[in-house]
Design a protein around this motif. Structure first.
Motif, PDB file in Angstrom:
ATOM      1  N   ALA A 144       0.421  -1.258   0.016  1.00  8.42           N
ATOM      2  CA  ALA A 144      -0.137   0.192  -0.073  1.00  8.42           C
ATOM      3  C   ALA A 144       0.803   1.698   0.183  1.00  8.42           C
ATOM      4  N   GLY A 145       1.884   0.849   0.619  1.00 10.83           N
ATOM      5  CA  GLY A 145       2.753   2.140   0.613  1.00 10.83           C
ATOM      6  C   GLY A 145       2.885   3.118   1.802  1.00 10.83           C
ATOM      7  N   PRO A 146       2.795   4.238   2.015  1.00 11.89           N
ATOM      8  CA  PRO A 146       4.135   4.879   1.445  1.00 11.89           C
ATOM      9  C   PRO A 146       5.479   4.368   1.268  1.00 11.89           C
ATOM     10  N   VAL A 147       6.721   4.572   1.073  1.00 14.05           N
ATOM     11  CA  VAL A 147       7.614   4.807   0.803  1.00 14.05           C
ATOM     12  C   VAL A 147       8.297   5.166   2.733  1.00 14.05           C
ATOM     13  N   THR A 148       9.317   3.843   2.831  1.00 16.78           N
ATOM     14  CA  THR A 148       9.353   3.748   4.281  1.00 16.78           C
ATOM     15  C   THR A 148      11.004   3.995   4.140  1.00 16.78           C
ATOM     16  N   GLY A 149      11.362   4.842   5.359  1.00 20.42           N
ATOM     17  CA  GLY A 149      13.205   5.047   5.683  1.00 20.42           C
ATOM     18  C   GLY A 149      13.897   6.118   4.806  1.00 20.42           C
ATOM     19  N   LEU A 150      13.283   6.678   4.046  1.00 17.10           N
ATOM     20  CA  LEU A 150      13.502   7.091   3.268  1.00 17.10           C
ATOM     21  C   LEU A 150      14.663   8.699   3.522  1.00 17.10           C
ATOM     22  N   ALA A 151      16.126   8.759   3.106  1.00 15.50           N
ATOM     23  CA  ALA A 151      16.760   8.674   4.155  1.00 15.50           C
ATOM     24  C   ALA A 151      17.991   9.710   3.107  1.00 15.50           C
ATOM     25  N   ILE A 152      18.604  11.834   2.934  1.00 16.72           N
ATOM     26  CA  ILE A 152      19.491  11.770   2.171  1.00 16.72           C
ATOM     27  C   ILE A 152      20.821  11.089   3.263  1.00 16.72           C
ATOM     28  N   LYS A 153      21.254  10.380   1.742  1.00 18.17           N
ATOM     29  CA  LYS A 153      22.659  10.086   2.718  1.00 18.17           C
ATOM     30  C   LYS A 153      24.330  10.647   2.512  1.00 18.17           C
ATOM     31  N   SER A 154      24.156  11.081   1.282  1.00 18.09           N
ATOM     32  CA  SER A 154      25.064  11.746   0.721  1.00 18.09           C
ATOM     33  C   SER A 154      24.247  13.322  -0.075  1.00 18.09           C
ATOM     34  N   VAL A 155      25.460  14.652  -0.162  1.00 18.10           N
ATOM     35  CA  VAL A 155      25.316  15.401  -1.256  1.00 18.10           C
ATOM     36  C   VAL A 155      27.142  15.082  -1.952  1.00 18.10           C
ATOM     37  N   THR A 156      27.343  14.314  -2.483  1.00 20.23           N
ATOM     38  CA  THR A 156      29.008  14.304  -3.625  1.00 20.23           C
ATOM     39  C   THR A 156      28.439  16.082  -4.122  1.00 20.23           C
ATOM     40  N   GLY A 157      30.205  16.483  -4.113  1.00 22.65           N
ATOM     41  CA  GLY A 157      30.272  17.876  -4.864  1.00 22.65           C
ATOM     42  C   GLY A 157      30.160  18.760  -3.443  1.00 22.65           C
ATOM     43  N   ALA A 158      29.750  18.278  -2.673  1.00 22.91           N
ATOM     44  CA  ALA A 158      29.690  19.724  -1.256  1.00 22.91           C
ATOM     45  C   ALA A 158      30.729  18.667   0.280  1.00 22.91           C
ATOM     46  N   GLY A 159      31.307  19.982   0.947  1.00 26.87           N
ATOM     47  CA  GLY A 159      31.247  19.324   2.263  1.00 26.87           C
ATOM     48  C   GLY A 159      30.592  19.579   2.804  1.00 26.87           C
ATOM     49  N   LEU A 160      31.065  19.005   4.304  1.00 25.43           N
ATOM     50  CA  LEU A 160      29.852  18.761   5.423  1.00 25.43           C
ATOM     51  C   LEU A 160      29.947  19.233   6.691  1.00 25.43           C
ATOM     52  N   SER A 161      29.992  20.931   6.986  1.00 18.37           N
ATOM     53  CA  SER A 161      30.241  20.896   8.178  1.00 18.37           C
ATOM     54  C   SER A 161      28.674  20.923   9.073  1.00 18.37           C
ATOM     55  N   GLY A 162      29.062  20.235  10.450  1.00 12.72           N
ATOM     56  CA  GLY A 162      28.116  19.919  11.035  1.00 12.72           C
ATOM     57  C   GLY A 162      26.616  19.184  10.416  1.00 12.72           C
ATOM     58  N   THR A 163      25.903  19.824  10.542  1.00 15.62           N
ATOM     59  CA  THR A 163      24.168  20.070   9.542  1.00 15.62           C
ATOM     60  C   THR A 163      24.277  20.201   8.595  1.00 15.62           C
ATOM     61  N   THR A 164      24.863  21.681   7.336  1.00 18.88           N
ATOM     62  CA  THR A 164      25.156  22.145   6.378  1.00 18.88           C
ATOM     63  C   THR A 164      26.331  21.661   5.493  1.00 18.88           C
ATOM     64  N   TYR A 165      26.208  21.131   4.144  1.00 12.84           N
ATOM     65  CA  TYR A 165      26.702  21.137   2.973  1.00 12.84           C
ATOM     66  C   TYR A 165      27.275  22.495   2.719  1.00 12.84           C
ATOM     67  N   TYR A 166      28.295  22.429   1.909  1.00 15.83           N
ATOM     68  CA  TYR A 166      28.373  23.353   1.016  1.00 15.83           C
ATOM     69  C   TYR A 166      29.637  23.214  -1.013  1.00 15.83           C
TER      70      TYR A 166
END
Length: 776
Positions: free
Chosen positions: A472-494
């Motif tokens: 029936a859905g919906p999709v579960t466990g959906l999460a962003i795992k990476s942002v390639t081409g950016a650096g991570l500091s705390g919870t913010t990508y640059y």
């Protein structure tokens, strides 16, 4: 040679078994030339099954029955059946078999008896039965039955053992082909004997791979509705003898709901979700000649009932087609049904098989849930799932089939519906049903919800919530795992601009229609449900990046947002790189230095890298590092600062360390020259005279005093450009040579004079100097 003797012995044993079977009263439904009890290789076309029935001898008082240990023709599945489909075996039905491969006998195995022989609505001649148990290639059997120890609990009439050889069909090889070729080339030498106490088998048995139907018996006192046959009473009266023929069929009567099955195939409605891969009846080798009756059709499918076939779960998935063929033969030839009972079967590897014929995309009337067949479809999982849970491949496959089938009729896999009972009875939980009355069901239900049975097993029944959620859905466990081409500091990508966002979801991708990459709430990329990443180019500024997944049902799920800042401002060096001498042991090839710097960024500094003369990487808060350099060699120290977005800035500093030994100094007072390989240049000056001095003049930006040190070493005063700046004690608990123990640095290079004067410390007046090092 040994192999030939073994095959020859098998031929003799099987031929002897065939003759013995005739004497023992074996009814051969259909013998097939060259069949073995396993698939020996893929072949096209239907697979002929060999089903044999052997009557069981009742003990005194009719409370026990047995079949002594004996050789048999090859078989891979077995079950016990009896005349009256409404009769129950209240005690234990146990079997053991001999493996073809090893010749070993298995332990006693109990067969499940909580089955229902009346699920084939409107059909006479069906038989009661135990579960059909897959035992693998076997050539020997023994049976024992007791009624449970109660004097009044008699066994039903017409008890017999049915063994099934699935024949060779579309399956992986499980036995050497030579063995199949050495099997008896035809039916037993003696014609099948007729057993007065045995119910005649239901017609010839030609069997393709078919799933098993585990149908629990209807509750005592259940009253069939119109169209549901009234089974004969169970007694010990032997059935009439006569030729083995197919049982007569009785047309199905009207359903209490007013809806009768149609004989004409209705249109195949499109579904809101994709059709899963399904192995067709031809694909598993169904012999259509054993079930010549036309399929019947419903007006639609309002619910799906999930079953397990019972029997072993230790089969290999290469055996699944043979298991399905065996179930098909057992349902038709042993239990007297028109076809296999289930609409679909699923093996433990998640392979889906077409069950009852008529078209998987049409609402075919099945025989799987007594009283509720006429508005539902049945999916059976091959194996037993009472204690062991079904693998994820199973729950995924069942959910896919259920979602697709319900999607054809605008059903909701997570919803409920009303079904009209076609017969009186009760379910596993004690809920009573009255024929013709409507009852509420989950649109994905377990068999036990509609009938008094343990099917589909307690463990699998507990997984139906997972099946509904997947379907029936919906999709579960959906999460962003990476942002390639950016650096991570705390919870913010640059990033500068371009990024690739990666994600994951716990819902299998077969249930996901598409993914969308959202930037500030707007889709910028759309991918297939199998994708795990997508690229985007961001404008300068701060953005909220998310992923949205669309389930096959149409329901959507959006991930938590990731903050991504796009910026192109390069880092800076508020303090340019600088060099200074430091304390430590001096060598001509390694003069101790300190490299200092300070880097900064308007957004987030990531790191600073030293690229020459050596490669090092430092964190964003590090501002100095210890190094060494070769004396007399001009060296450039190059650095590069990186921010988390990938912007960079470069800076450098050059320097040359120079050693001035004691011989280059201007002397006052008494000094004694000393020689040793431990000294710089092999020599040094030593003095214990108070006031004796040495001075060096140089042009540079940093200087270090080098001396030898010991426990008896004294002190010196240090003057810079005529001003006393320090008193340096050369005393050391351990002896040291070429030790730079005092340093001074300036912001820029200039001419300076450094002078040392002996203090003549009481008890340890002597000092030994090895010159100075300066940095220019």
């Amino acid at each position: 040679m040994r192999r030939r003797r073994l095959l020859a012995s098998r031929r003799v044993r099987i031929t002897a078994a065939a003759a013995a079977s005739a004497v023992a009263g074996v009814l051969v439904f259909e013998g097939v030339t060259g069949n073995s009890s396993v698939d020996t290789g893929a072949k096209s076309g239907p697979a002929k099954a060999d089903v044999r029935a052997t009557s069981l001898k009742l003990g005194a008082g009719g409370t026990s029955a047995a079949l002594g240990r004996r050789d048999t023709a090859p078989f891979s599945m077995l079950g016990v059946t009896w005349t009256d489909p409404a009769a129950r075996v209240t005690g234990a039905v146990e079997v053991r078999t001999r493996s073809v491969a090893g010749g070993n006998w298995t332990p006693w195995t109990a067969l499940e008896t909580d089955l229902d022989g009346r699920t084939e609505t409107g059909r006479s001649g069906t038989r009661g039965s135990t579960e059909p148990r897959w035992v693998g290639p076997s050539d020997g059997v023994e049976v024992r039955i007791n009624a449970g120890g109660k004097v009044s609990a008699k066994l039903p009439a017409g008890l017999r053992l049915d063994t099934v050889d699935p024949g060779r069909g579309p399956s992986l090889a499980a036995e050497p082909a030579a063995y199949a070729a050495d099997l008896p080339a035809g039916p037993p030498a003696a014609p099948p004997a007729r057993l007065p106490a045995e119910d005649p088998p239901a017609g010839p048995t030609t069997e393709p791979t078919a799933p098993d139907t585990t149908e629990p018996a209807a509750p005592d006192g259940a009253t069939p509705a119109p169209g549901e046959p009234t089974p004969p009473a169970s007694d010990d009266t032997p059935p009439p003898t006569g030729p083995v023929t197919d049982p007569p069929t009785t047309p199905a009567g009207p359903d209490p709901s007013g809806s009768s099955p149609a004989a004409t195939p209705p249109p195949a409605p499109s579904s809101s979700v994709p059709k899963p891969p399904i192995t067709s009846r031809a694909g598993w080798g169904a012999d259509e000649s054993i079930s010549p009756e036309a399929p019947e059709y419903l007006d639609g499918v309002k619910a799906v009932f999930v079953h397990h076939t019972a029997g072993s779960s230790t089969y290999t998935c290469a055996e699944s087609p043979a298991i399905v063929r065996s179930l098909y033969a057992y349902h038709v030839r042993s239990e007297g049904w028109k076809d296999i009972g289930y609409n679909f079967l699923v093996d433990k590897c998640g392979t889906v098989f077409e069950g009852r014929k008529g078209g998987v995309d049409r609402p075919v009337l099945g025989a799987h849930t007594f009283g509720f067949n006429r508005e539902s479809a049945g999916i059976a999982v091959i194996g037993t799932y009472t204690d062991a849970t079904a693998p994820a491949a199973v729950t995924t496959a069942v959910a896919r089939v259920a979602a697709w089938k319900l999607g054809q009729y605008k059903g909701d896999p997570a919803g409920t519906t009303t079904l009209t009972a076609g017969a009186a009875g009760k379910n596993y939980f004690g809920k009573a049903f009255t024929s013709g009355t409507k009852y509420s069901f989950n649109q994905i239900s377990g068999h036990r919800d509609g009938f008094n049975t343990q099917c589909p097993g307690t463990a699998l029944y507990g997984q139906l919530g997972t099946v509904r959620a997947l379907a029936a859905g919906p999709v579960t466990g959906l999460a962003i795992k990476s942002v390639t081409g950016a650096g991570l500091s705390g919870t913010t990508y640059y990033t500068k601009s371009a990024v690739t966002v990666g994600w994951s979801a716990s819902t299998p991708n077969v249930f996901i229609g598409k993914y969308e990459l959202l930037v500030d709430g707007k889709p910028v990329a759309t991918t297939a449900g199998t994708a795990t990443s997508a690229a985007a180019t961001l404008a300068l500024g701060t953005h909220k990046v998310q992923v949205r997944a669309t389930h096959r049902s149409g329901k959507t799920t959006t991930s938590a947002a990731a903050t991504v800042i796009a910026e192109k401002t390069a880092p800076t060096f508020p303090a340019k790189p600088g060099l200074a001498l430091r304390t430590g042991t001096v060598n001509t090839a390694a003069v101790p230095l300190t490299l200092k710097w300070k880097a900064a960024d308007t957004a987030a500094l990531k790191e600073v890298r030293l690229t020459a003369p050596v490669a090092r990487t430092y964190g964003p808060t590090v501002t100095s590092a210890a190094h060494t350099a070769k004396s007399g060699a001009a060296t450039t120290w190059s650095m590069k600062a990186y921010d988390l977005a990938g912007n960079t800035a470069s800076a450098s500093v050059a320097g040359t360390p120079v050693i001035m030994q004691e011989t280059a100094a201007t002397k006052t007072g008494k000094w004694t020259a000393k020689s040793s390989s431990s000294y710089l240049g092999g020599k040094s000056y030593s003095s214990s005279s108070k006031g004796a001095g040495l001075s060096w003049t140089f042009t540079g930006r940093s200087v270090a005093l080098v001396a030898s040190r010991a426990a008896t070493s004294g002190q010196v005063y240090v003057y810079v450009d005529g001003t006393k700046v320090s008193t340096v004690d050369l005393k050391s608990a351990t002896t040291k040579y070429r030790d730079a123990l005092w340093t001074k640095s300036w912001s820029s290079s200039a001419k300076h004079t450094v002078r040392i004067v002996v203090v003549a410390t009481s008890g340890r007046p002597t000092v030994t100097t090895d010159g100075i090092v300066y940095l220019k």
